[in-house]
Structure formats: C-alpha cells, structure tokens
Enzyme design. Structure first.
Site, PDB file in Angstrom:
ATOM      1  N   ARG A  52      40.567  33.925  21.355  1.00 37.23           N
ATOM      2  CA  ARG A  52      40.129  33.399  22.648  1.00 37.23           C
ATOM      3  C   ARG A  52      38.633  33.113  22.704  1.00 37.23           C
ATOM      4  NH1 ARG A  52      43.477  35.972  27.540  1.00 37.23           N
ATOM      5  NH2 ARG A  52      45.512  35.244  26.918  1.00 37.23           N
ATOM      6  N   ASP A 161      35.584  36.134  42.637  1.00 34.96           N
ATOM      7  CA  ASP A 161      36.091  36.325  41.276  1.00 34.96           C
ATOM      8  C   ASP A 161      34.893  36.399  40.335  1.00 34.96           C
ATOM      9  OD1 ASP A 161      39.141  35.844  39.992  1.00 34.96           O
ATOM     10  OD2 ASP A 161      37.509  35.616  38.559  1.00 34.96           O
TER      11      ASP A 161
HETATM   12  C1  LIG Z   1      45.775  37.137  37.120  1.00 40.81           C
HETATM   13  S1  LIG Z   1      44.429  36.647  38.132  1.00 40.81           S
HETATM   14  C2  LIG Z   1      45.054  37.076  39.753  1.00 40.81           C
HETATM   15  C3  LIG Z   1      44.862  35.985  40.782  1.00 40.81           C
HETATM   16  C4  LIG Z   1      45.490  36.274  42.155  1.00 40.81           C
HETATM   17  N1  LIG Z   1      44.905  37.438  42.765  1.00 40.81           N
HETATM   18  C5  LIG Z   1      46.983  36.406  42.047  1.00 40.81           C
HETATM   19  O1  LIG Z   1      47.521  37.495  42.171  1.00 40.81           O
HETATM   20  O2  LIG Z   1      47.642  35.387  41.810  1.00 40.81           O
HETATM   21  C6  LIG Z   1      43.235  37.946  37.828  1.00 40.81           C
HETATM   22  C7  LIG Z   1      41.815  37.561  38.220  1.00 40.81           C
HETATM   23  O3  LIG Z   1      41.013  38.762  38.257  1.00 40.81           O
HETATM   24  C8  LIG Z   1      39.709  38.418  37.852  1.00 40.81           C
HETATM   25  N2  LIG Z   1      38.990  39.635  37.431  1.00 40.81           N
HETATM   26  C9  LIG Z   1      39.258  40.452  36.389  1.00 40.81           C
HETATM   27  N3  LIG Z   1      38.353  41.437  36.318  1.00 40.81           N
HETATM   28  C10 LIG Z   1      37.486  41.242  37.348  1.00 40.81           C
HETATM   29  C11 LIG Z   1      36.315  41.929  37.800  1.00 40.81           C
HETATM   30  N4  LIG Z   1      35.841  43.013  37.183  1.00 40.81           N
HETATM   31  N5  LIG Z   1      35.678  41.438  38.895  1.00 40.81           N
HETATM   32  C12 LIG Z   1      36.140  40.333  39.518  1.00 40.81           C
HETATM   33  N6  LIG Z   1      37.234  39.642  39.143  1.00 40.81           N
HETATM   34  C13 LIG Z   1      37.893  40.092  38.066  1.00 40.81           C
HETATM   35  C14 LIG Z   1      39.943  37.433  36.707  1.00 40.81           C
HETATM   36  O4  LIG Z   1      38.797  36.636  36.489  1.00 40.81           O
HETATM   37  C15 LIG Z   1      41.149  36.626  37.218  1.00 40.81           C
HETATM   38  O5  LIG Z   1      40.763  35.453  37.849  1.00 40.81           O
END
Ligand SMILES: C[S@@+](CC[C@H](N)C(=O)[O-])C[C@H]1O[C@@H](n2cnc3c(N)ncnc32)[C@H](O)[C@@H]1O
Length: 292
Positions: A52, A161
C-alpha cells in the site's frame, strides 16, 4: 559485525515490484502508526503495508522505505494523514447500517427538535467520516426532520477524518451513481444535482446539505478543538483498528463531549463491552450516555 538482517538487505534492493520493507523500517512504521493513530499493525500486515505504501513512495520520488521513514521523522504531522489513508480503509456508503437512521428519524430527531424548540443547539458529530457519505446521509434526515416540523433549531453536523484524500472527496460532494445505491429515488431527486459534462454519470450533493455539514481534518488521538456538547456521535467502523487502551480513552473522551443522555453509534462489528462504564447499550451498536 553488522546487525543487518536479510530483510534489511532486501529492503535496500529494488525489484520489479519496487523496494521491499525491511525489519528496521517496518518496526519504525509500527511504532509510528501505533503512537500517532492507535493502530496496532501485526507482523502479518508487513506485505500489505509494503504494497500500500509503494504508491506513496513513488509520489514522493523515494527509492526505498528508509527514505519514507525519514520523511515521517522530519514531518510527522504533514505525512500522517497520507500514511493513515494508505494503511486503513475508507470504505463507506450512504445509509450504511440503516437501523441507525431509522432510530434517528423515528425517535431521536423528533424528540430533540421538540425539546429544543424554544432555543438550544442540535449537534451531531460524524467522527471518521471518510468520503462523506455518512455525514451527508445524516444531513438528509436532519434536513427532512427540520422541514417536516418547521423547526428553526440551530442544527449542524460536524464531519472529521484523518485522511486528506477522503476529506477532499467529502468536500467535493460528488458521487458516482454506483456509490449512490443506498439512496431512495425520492432522496436522489430531492438531495442531488445531476452531473453534466465531465460529471456525467455522477451527482453532486444539494447546497442545503453542504450548509448543514462542516468538514474538518482531525486525528481522533490528538487534541480536539471542539467543546461540544453533542447530542450524538457517529464513530462507526473506525475503532476496529484501535487496541483496547486506545478505545477506552476514546470512549471516555466521547462521554465527556456528549450531553447527558446523548448517543454514541458504533459500527456493526464494534462493541463497548468491557471498555466503558459511562454508557448503556440501548439498541444494535447504539449506546446512551448514562445520566449521573
Ligand atoms: C471504514 S471508514 C468508516 C467511514 C464511516 N464512518 C462508515 O462507517 O461508513 C474508517 C475511517 O476512519 C478514519 N480513521 C482511522 N483512524 C483515524 C484516526 N485516528 N483519526 C481520525 N480518523 C481516523 C479513516 O481515515 C477512515 O476514513
């Protein structure tokens, strides 16, 4: 005698598939990602991380992972979002886990709007909003509830995010028709503008939804500029990457920002079991902050 391992040796070499991720660099990345994002990468993830991050190395014109680690040392804040985007998933969809929206529409929004009709603010936070489908779906049901009741309540959704690419997409508010599968025809007509020219085959969210949603970068592990209180926090399919202490700290902080009786929504495979005493389970992956 050199302490370099075979993997270190390979890491310095470039093959047809690009540079390999050696032990030293992988350990550095694991420590960095855990400290900055709360994500614990197991040894099994080495191939995945290597694959990745290759595109990122190319984008930065780097020949190996040692160079990439140097970028992280020099500018941890600047590169963190890109790194997190590369190793986590932004997969999301409109009206994912529909039962949460049913609860909002059928019970919570009418109750909140009635309780706040003489003043007060209604605030919802989409924490880990990815490319925006979640906050815009929340904005649709909120806008409909405001219209239905004629309410003038000051209502807004905060969407945050870590990933810069995901936030750029969310701000653009443009979605291909394939990504709009979860939206009813009626809502498509009401809340989207059909794309033309280079946007043929896509649609753009209605300005009214943009008005309701504020999009900001935020690492959930860092300091938060906002003070709340929030009526509800949606943190769905985000903590799945975090280890237990990171989840505990995060849930405590959510409890601190929620109204007494406020709601926390988690993703379908996430749970608060054994992690916090501040909430009670009131529905499928729906938690209510206890009133002390
Ligand atoms: C799978 S997506 C979920 C999107 C939405 N909440 C949903 O359930 O469809 C997970 C998101 O969490 C964000 N993320 C992961 N770790 C994070 C952090 N420490 N702070 C902010 N965002 C984070 C990722 O960038 C990603 O966009």
């Amino acid at each position: 005698m050199s302490t370099a391992t075979v993997s270190d040796f390979h890491a310095a070499m470039t093959s047809a598939g690009g540079p390999l991720l050696g032990d030293v660099e992988f350990q550095f990345l694991r420590d960095f990602v855990y400290k900055q994002c709360g994500i614990a990468l197991s040894e099994q993830k080495r191939q995945l991380v290597q694959g990745r991050l290759l595109r990122r190395l190319r984008a930065l014109g780097l020949k190996d992972f040692a160079g990439y680690c140097e970028v992280l040392r020099r500018d941890p804040e600047g590169e963190l979002g890109e790194l997190a985007s590369a190793i986590s998933t932004n997969v999301t969809s409109f009206f994912r886990e529909m039962h949460h929206y049913d609860l909002l529409v059928g019970e919570l929004l009418p109750r909140w709007l009635e309780a706040k009709k003489h003043g007060g603010r209604l605030r919802i936070w989409s924490a880990g909003c990815a490319t925006g489908e979640e906050p815009y779906a929340l904005a649709m049901v909120l806008a409909e509830a405001l219209e239905r009741t004629g309410s003038k309540v000051d209502a807004r959704i905060l969407a945050t995010d870590l990933s810069p690419q995901a936030l750029e997409h969310a701000r653009g508010g443009v979605y291909t028709l394939e990504r709009m599968g979860g939206i009813s025809d009626e809502r498509r007509r009401r809340w989207f503008l059909r794309g033309e020219g280079r946007y043929e085959g896509a649609a753009c969210v209605h300005p009214r939804l943009r008005e309701l949603v504020t999009i900001q970068p935020l690492n959930l592990l860092h300091d938060w500029p906002m003070h709340g209180p929030f009526d509800a926090i949606f943190c769905r399919n985000v903590v799945i990457y975090f280890d237990k202490p990171t989840k505990q700290r995060l849930f405590d902080r959510y409890a601190g920002l929620l109204e007494p009786g406020g709601y926390l929504f988690l993703g379908h495979s996430e749970s608060m079991y054994g992690l916090s005493d501040s909430f009670e389970l009131v529905g499928r992956t729906v938690y209510k902050k206890k009133v002390s």
